[in-house]
Design an enzyme around this catalytic site. Structure first.
Site, PDB file in Angstrom:
ATOM      1  N   GLU A 158     -74.160  -9.551  30.604  1.00 48.36           N
ATOM      2  CA  GLU A 158     -72.767  -9.078  30.688  1.00 48.36           C
ATOM      3  C   GLU A 158     -72.232  -9.048  32.130  1.00 48.36           C
ATOM      4  O   GLU A 158     -71.794  -7.997  32.623  1.00 48.36           O
ATOM      5  CB  GLU A 158     -72.640  -7.710  30.006  1.00 48.36           C
ATOM      6  CG  GLU A 158     -72.960  -7.781  28.523  1.00 48.36           C
ATOM      7  CD  GLU A 158     -72.696  -6.481  27.758  1.00 48.36           C
ATOM      8  OE1 GLU A 158     -72.389  -5.463  28.407  1.00 48.36           O
ATOM      9  OE2 GLU A 158     -72.776  -6.501  26.514  1.00 48.36           O
ATOM     10  N   GLU A 275     -76.621  -9.790  21.474  1.00 42.88           N
ATOM     11  CA  GLU A 275     -76.526  -8.371  21.123  1.00 42.88           C
ATOM     12  C   GLU A 275     -75.386  -8.205  20.134  1.00 42.88           C
ATOM     13  O   GLU A 275     -74.316  -8.787  20.335  1.00 42.88           O
ATOM     14  CB  GLU A 275     -76.199  -7.487  22.337  1.00 42.88           C
ATOM     15  CG  GLU A 275     -77.275  -7.316  23.366  1.00 42.88           C
ATOM     16  CD  GLU A 275     -76.812  -6.393  24.491  1.00 42.88           C
ATOM     17  OE1 GLU A 275     -75.896  -5.561  24.258  1.00 42.88           O
ATOM     18  OE2 GLU A 275     -77.357  -6.507  25.605  1.00 42.88           O
TER      19      GLU A 275
END
Length: 502
Positions: A158, A275
Site C-alpha cells: 500500500e 488483501e
C-alpha cells in the site's frame, strides 16, 4: 422452485483459496500460529500465505557491522529459514512481500504498527538491491529454483498510503519497484515479481504504474491491489465500529484492475487481490459474527469472475498490528481466534472446501456443484442488509430441484447462524471472559461447531426437491449422496426389543 441443470456449466474456480493473509512473518515462529495454520490448511487448503515484515528488523536479515574501520553487511536468514521451513512443512507456500525497510538501511524513522515496521525509502539504493538479491538467491539455493519460481514476489504494501510509504511518494515508489524488480530478475529471469499492492483508496496510481512500467521497461509479472468495504473508523476503547458497503462493492474492487489496465502493457496479466475483508481494522467485532459469513458468501462465490486470486486478511487472530489483543473475541481479522476457536467465516471457507469441481448453478443466495463421484453439494446463504437499517429477514427460504440418481438420497446439512457454529454467541452468554479458562475454551470450541442433521429424501425422475430455510445471517452446506441400501433383508427395527413383528 429453482431447477438446477444436470449438465455442468463449467468448473468451479478455487481462486478463493489460492492465498490467505497473515500477521508479520516472525509470528510464524510461534506454536499457536503453526497450530492454527495446520488446522486451516487441513480443513480449507490454502496454497499460499502472504504477510508483512519479511525484511523488517524482527526477521534479522539485514545485519550491518564495522570491521577495521569499514562498514559491511551480513545477510542472516536464520528466522527466514525457520519461517519458510514451517510453512512448507504444513503444505503452504509463501507469497513473498518485500518490505518493510530494515532500520539500519532506512532513510528515516517513520514506522507503522505496534511492532514498528519502517516505511521510509532506503538511504542506499545499492545496498537495498543487494539485500533483495541476497534474499532471493538464498531462497533459491535453499529451496530450489523450480520451487521458488512458483512463489509470487510483491514489492511493498500500500505505497499510496502515507502510513505505509513515507508521504505516499509515488515517484519514490516507482524507483523502489524498479530497483527491486530488476534485483529479483538478476537472480533468475523467471521469478515472478509484481505490485503495486495498492489500497482501495488509490486514485490513478494503477494507471500511472502501468505507464511507468511501459516507459521504463520495468518487469511486471502480475498486478496486485487490496479491497475493503468499510467506512471511516468510529473508535471505542480497544475496538472500532464502521459502516459497510454492500458486498458487491468488494466485487467491484476485484474487477477494477482489469478495467483500468485495458489498453496498457499490463492488460492480461494475472490480478491478485492480496488483501480483502469487510473492515480494514483488526479490532472490528463484525469479523467475529455470523453476519460476516453471510455477507462474504457471494464474494467468495463470484470473486473468481474478476480476479485470479483474492486473499482473505487473515487466517488467524495471531496478529499484532495494534498491539496484543486484550480479549479472545476482539474483532480480529482471523478466521480463527487465538487457541483455534473457529469463527462463522471459517465455516464459510470450510464449506466451500467441501464443494465439488463441476459447477451446476450459481445465484444470489446459492451455489450448486457436483463431485466426480456424483455427489451433489449446495452452499446456501441468507442475504444480509449491510446498511444496518434493518436486522434482515428472520428467515430465508430457498427451494431447489437438484439432479440426483434414482431411488433415495442421503442428505446431510451443516448450518451456521446466530445460534449454531457461532462461538461468539456462547462467549457473550458466559460473560465475555477476556481470558477463558480451559473448560470455557472447551465449551467455546464445542459451540463453534456447525449444527448438523441428516435425512433421506425420495428422488423422482432423477431429481430431488430441497426446501431449505435459513435463519437470519445463516449459511448452510447441504451434501446429497445416492443411497445404496445394504441392510440385510431380515432386518426389522421392530425386533429391537425382541418382539415378533408378525
Amino acid at each position: 422452485m429453482i431447477r438446477v441443470p444436470a449438465a455442468p456449466a463449467g468448473r468451479l474456480s478455487d481462486a478463493w483459496r489460492y492465498c490467505v493473509g497473515t500477521g508479520r512473518l516472525d509470528l510464524a515462529l510461534r506454536r499457536d500460529y503453526q497450530d492454527s495454520l495446520a488446522l486451516v490448511r487441513r480443513e480449507i487448503g490454502f496454497r499460499y500465505i502472504r504477510g508483512h515484515g519479511l525484511l523488517s528488523d524482527g526477521m534479522g536479515v539485514h545485519r550491518p557491522y564495522t570491521w577495521r574501520g569499514a562498514r559491511h553487511v551480513r545477510h542472516s536468514f536464520t528466522y527466514v529459514d525457520q519461517v519458510v521451513d514451517a510453512l512448507l512443512a504444513l503444505g503452504v507456500r509463501p507469497f513473498l512481500e518485500l518490505g518493510f525497510m530494515p532500520g539500519e538501511l532506512a532513510s528515516g524513522e517513520r514506522t507503522v504498527f505496534w511492532w514498528r515496521g519502517n516505511v521510509t525509502p532506503p538511504r542506499d539504493w545499492k545496498e537495498w538491491a543487494e539485500l533483495v538479491r541476497a534474499t532471493m538467491a538464498h531462497l533459491v539455493d535453499r529451496y530450489g529454483l523450480d520451487e521458488v519460481r512458483t512463489w509470487p514476489v510483491e514489492v511493498w504494501n500500500e505505497p499510496d498510503l502515507p502510513d505505509f510509504w513515507q508521504d505516499a511518494d509515488e515517484r519514490a515508489y516507482h524507483r523502489l519497484y524498479e530497483v527491486t524488480a530488476h534485483a529479483v530478475k538478476e537472480v533468475d529471469a523467471a521469478l515472478q515479481v509484481g505490485g503495486p499492492a495498492l489500497s482501495p483508496a488509490a486514485d490513478g496510481w494503477l494507471e500511472r504504474f502501468a505507464e511507468f512500467a511501459e516507459r521504463r521497461d520495468v518487469p511486471v509479472d502480475f498486478v496486485s491491489r487490496h479491497a475493503y468495504s468499510s467506512g471511516p473508523a468510529q473508535h471505542v476503547p480497544f475496538g472500532t465500529h464502521q459502516t459497510l458497503a454492500p458486498a458487491s462493492a468488494l466485487l467491484e474492487q476485484f474487477a477494477a484492475p482489469r478495467e483500468r489496465l485495458r489498453g496498457t502493457r499490463l492488460a492480461g496479466l494475472p490480478v491478485h487481490i492480496t488483501e480483502f475483508n469487510s473492515s480494514y481494522r483488526p479490532d472490528n467485532p463484525v469479523h467475529d459474527t455470523a453476519f460476516h459469513a453471510a455477507y462474504l458468501a457471494p464474494v467468495l462465490v463470484h470473486g473468481a469472475d474478476h480476479a485470479d486470486s483474492f486473499s482473505y486478511w487473515t487466517f488467524s487472530d495471531v496478529f499484532e498490528e495494534t498491539g496484543v489483543p486484550t480479549a479472545l473475541f476482539h474483532g480480529g481479522f482471523g478466521l480463527l481466534t487465538h487457541r483455534q476457536v473457529k469463527k462463522p467465516t471459517y465455516h464459510l471457507y470450510a464449506f466451500l472446501a467441501r464443494m465439488g469441481r463441476e459447477l451446476l448453478a450459481r445465484g444470489e443466495d446459492h451455489l450448486v456443484t457436483r463431485h466426480a463421484d456424483g455427489r451433489v453439494t449446495v452452499l446456501a446463504w441468507a442475504p444480509v442488509d449491510a446498511s444496518g437499517a434493518t436486522p434482515g429477514p428472520g428467515r430465508h427460504r430457498l427451494r431447489l430441484s437438484v439432479p440426483a440418481g434414482p431411488g433415495e438420497v442421503f442428505v446431510r446439512r451443516s448450518t451456521v447462524d446466530e445460534e449454531h457454529g457461532n462461538a461468539r454467541t456462547a462467549w457473550q452468554r458466559m460473560g465475555s471472559p477476556r481470558s477463558p479458562r480451559p473448560h470455557q475454551l472447551d465449551v467455546l470450541r464445542e459451540a463453534a461447531e456447525p449444527a448438523r442433521d441428516h435425512r433421506r429424501l425420495p428422488a423422482a425422475d432423477g431429481r430431488v426437491d430441497l426446501d431449505l430455510t435459513l435463519s437470519r445471517h445463516g449459511i448452510a452446506l447441504v451434501e446429497l449422496e445416492p443411497v445404496e441400501d445394504q441392510a440385510p433383508p431380515w432386518w426389522d427395527e421392530r425386533r429391537l426389543l425382541g418382539r415378533d413383528p408378525e
